[in-house]
Design an enzyme around this catalytic site. Structure first.
Site, PDB file in Angstrom:
ATOM      1  CG  ASP A 227      43.034  55.960  37.694  1.00 18.58           C
ATOM      2  OD1 ASP A 227      43.067  56.212  38.913  1.00 18.58           O
ATOM      3  OD2 ASP A 227      42.597  56.764  36.852  1.00 18.58           O
TER       4      ASP A 227
ATOM      5  CD  GLU B  44      42.715  56.543  43.700  1.00 21.25           C
ATOM      6  OE1 GLU B  44      42.545  57.599  43.047  1.00 21.25           O
ATOM      7  OE2 GLU B  44      43.011  56.540  44.920  1.00 21.25           O
TER       8      GLU B  44
ATOM      9  CG  ASP C  14      45.988  59.243  38.536  1.00 21.14           C
ATOM     10  OD1 ASP C  14      45.135  59.482  39.404  1.00 21.14           O
ATOM     11  OD2 ASP C  14      45.765  58.487  37.566  1.00 21.14           O
TER      12      ASP C  14
ATOM     13  CG  ASP D 165      40.993  57.948  33.604  1.00 24.95           C
ATOM     14  OD1 ASP D 165      40.657  58.236  34.758  1.00 24.95           O
ATOM     15  OD2 ASP D 165      40.376  58.339  32.592  1.00 24.95           O
TER      16      ASP D 165
ATOM     17  CG  HIS E 295      20.748  24.850  48.203  1.00 25.29           C
ATOM     18  ND1 HIS E 295      20.216  23.982  47.273  1.00 25.29           N
ATOM     19  CD2 HIS E 295      19.979  24.721  49.316  1.00 25.29           C
ATOM     20  CE1 HIS E 295      19.179  23.349  47.793  1.00 25.29           C
ATOM     21  NE2 HIS E 295      19.011  23.775  49.025  1.00 25.29           N
TER      22      HIS E 295
ATOM     23  CD  GLU F  92      15.532  23.464  54.906  1.00 28.49           C
ATOM     24  OE1 GLU F  92      15.153  24.037  55.957  1.00 28.49           O
ATOM     25  OE2 GLU F  92      15.197  23.825  53.753  1.00 28.49           O
TER      26      GLU F  92
END
Length: 434
Positions: free
Chosen positions: A16, A57, A82, A131, A238, A314
Site C-alpha cells: 500500500d 502505491e 486495495d 496500510d 562534495h 571545479e
C-alpha cells in the site's frame, strides 16, 4: 494462476501507499506473508517525500516484490492490493497512460518473471498491515526520521487473523519479532514534485492512509502569475578530502583526490537527509572523483542514476593546486593580488579565471534547466560552481564569491522559473551534518 517453477515457494505480498495531500508527504508499506501460516516473513516501509497516492502505491509494490525476490527468487507471488489502478494496470487489463506511472510499472515488472506473479484486488480493510506500515513511514518522515522496524506496530494492526491456519482463512497471528525485516532497500527513489514557491498551499486530513487536500488561499507573492513548477537545483558540495581541512587549493588541475573517511561519512549523512526530503528526481555530478564518490553514495540511497556534467567541475587553479593560501602568497604574490582584484585574472600557470568558470557554469546551468524542466535536480559539485550559481541568481558582482561561506557537504538551493528569474532558497545548509 500461472504456472511456476516447482522448486519455488509461495508468498503473498500485500502493499500500500498513501499521500497526505495527493501530491503531498507520502510513504509506502509492504509485507511478505506465508500463505499457509500467515507468518510475516518480511516488512518494508519508507517515507518518499512529496508524491501522489499512485506513485506511493507503486513504490510499495516494488518494495514488496523486491523483498519476496530476496527471500526466494523462484517463488510464486500473489500480490494483494486495495489499489484497483495498480492491480488492473499490472495485470495488463488497463493501459498505463500517466508518464509518472509507466517507469514504475516497468520497474515492478522487471523484478520477477511475469509467470511467477499474479495480482488480486482486496478491500482496504483487508490490507491493514501494509496500510499501517505506510502510515508509520509517513509519520516518521514528518518528524525527519526514517521508519524503524523495531518501532513498528503494523503487525499488531492485522485484523481478523488469530490462532493458526492458512492465510486464505484470514488466520495466524505471529510474533512481531519473527518477521525478517527488509527495511528500505529500495530507499527513496523519490520522484517527487518540487513545490512551487508562492503557489497555493494545501492542508490534508488522512483518510484511511490516504489524504484529502483542502486548498488554502495564496498570500503575498502568491498572487504572481503561475509560471509552472520551477527547475530546482539542489547544490551539494562534495565531502571532505585530505586537502579540505588543510584549506589547500584543490581544483580540476590537481591530483583529483578521493573522499576521506570523514568525507564519506558526510556523504552518508547528506544522503539520509535527501532521502527524508524526498524531492530529488535526478542527480548530476562534476566529473571529479570526490564529487562522483559523493554522488554515488546519495544515488545508492535514493535509487537514482548519476549523470556527469562536465561544466560543474571545479576551477583549474594552475600552479596553485595543492598549495595553501599562505604558500601562494609567498610564491606568487603579484598573481594572487591580481586574481583577488579581478574575475578576469587567472591563477599562475594557465589556470582558469572566475570569468571563464562563470561562462562554463552558466552554460551547464542552462543545459540542466532545459533538460529537467519543472524538476528537482541534485547537482554534486564544488565551491566555485556553487558560489557562481548563487551569485548569478542574485545578480551579485564577482567579488561576492569571496564573501560566501561554503562548507564540505553543505546544501544550497536555487529555483529557476519560466520567465527567466531565479530565487535563492538556501545557502550552506549543514544541519544534516550534526
Amino acid at each position: 494462476m500461472p504456472s511456476v517453477p516447482s522448486a519455488g515457494r509461495q508468498f503473498v505480498v500485500e502493499a500500500d501507499g498513501g499521500s497526505r495531500g495527493n501530491p503531498g508527504p507520502a510513504g509506502y508499506g509492504a509485507v511478505v506473508l506465508d500463505p499457509a501460516t500467515g507468518e510475516t516473513l518480511a516488512e518494508a516501509a519508507e517515507f518518499i517525500g512529496v508524491a501522489t497516492n499512485n506513485v506511493a502505491e507503486y513504490k510499495g509494490l516494488i518494495a514488496g516484490l523486491r523483498a519476496a525476490r530476496e527471500l526466494d527468487p523462484a517463488a510464486s507471488v500473489r500480490v494483494r492490493m486495495d489499489s484497483k489502478l495498480v492491480v488492473e494496470q499490472m495485470s495488463g487489463r488497463w493501459r498505463i497512460k500517466h508518464p509518472d506511472m509507466k517507469p514504475l510499472a516497468e520497474q515492478a515488472a522487471r523484478i520477477l518473471p511475469s509467470t511467477q506473479v499474479s495480482y488480486e484486488w482486496i478491500p482496504r480493510e483487508r490490507n491493514k498491515h501494509a496500510d499501517r506500515l505506510a502510515n508509520e513511514a509517513m509519520d516518521a518522515g514528518k518528524r525527519g526520521l526514517r521508519w524503524e522496524p523495531s518501532a513498528s506496530m503494523a503487525e499488531l494492526a492485522r485484523s481478523g487473523r488469530s490462532g493458526s491456519g492458512p492465510l486464505g482463512a484470514e488466520s495466524a497471528d505471529t510474533d512481531m519479532g519473527a518477521a525478517r525485516v527488509v527495511g528500505d532497500a529500495a530507499a527513496g527513489a523519490a520522484r517527487a514534485r518540487a513545490a512551487l514557491a508562492g503557489a497555493t498551499a494545501a492542508t490534508s486530513t488522512p483518510v484511511r492512509g490516504k489524504a484529502v487536500a483542502s486548498p488554502t488561499p495564496s498570500v503575498g507573492w502568491g498572487a504572481a502569475p503561475d509560471l509552472g513548477a520551477p527547475t530546482t537545483l539542489l547544490l551539494l558540495r562534495h565531502g571532505e578530502t585530505a586537502l579540505t581541512p588543510e584549506k589547500r587549493f584543490s581544483g580540476s588541475g590537481g591530483t583529483d583526490p578521493e573522499l576521506s573517511a570523514v568525507g564519506r561519512g558526510q556523504a552518508e549523512r547528506a544522503a539520509a537527509a535527501l532521502a527524508g526530503r524526498g524531492t530529488v528526481q535526478a542527480i548530476v555530478s562534476s566529473p571529479l572523483r570526490r564529487c562522483r564518490e559523493t554522488a554515488a553514495v546519495v544515488a545508492a540511497r535514493l535509487g537514482l542514476d548519476v549523470r556527469i556534467e562536465e561544466g560543474l567541475r571545479e576551477t583549474d587553479f594552475g600552479a596553485w593546486e595543492g598549495l595553501t593560501f599562505a604558500e601562494v602568497r609567498e610564491r606568487y604574490p603579484d598573481d594572487l593580488d591580481a586574481w583577488l582584484a579581478s574575475a578576469k585574472s587567472a591563477p599562475t600557470g594557465g589556470g582558469e579565471s572566475f570569468a571563464t568558470v562563470a561562462r562554463r557554469v552558466a552554460a551547464a546551468r542552462d543545459r540542466l534547466i532545459a533538460g529537467y524542466p519543472g524538476r528537482t535536480v541534485l547537482a554534486v559539485t564544488h565551491v566555485t560552481p556553487i558560489k557562481t550559481l548563487v551569485r548569478l541568481a542574485l545578480g551579485a558582482p564577482p567579488e561576492s564569491l569571496f564573501r560566501m561561506e561554503l562548507s564540505a557537504a553543505a546544501l544550497s538551493e536555487v529555483a529557476y522559473y519560466g520567465d527567466g528569474n531565479a530565487s535563492v532558497r538556501g545557502l550552506n545548509d549543514t544541519g544534516h551534518l550534526g
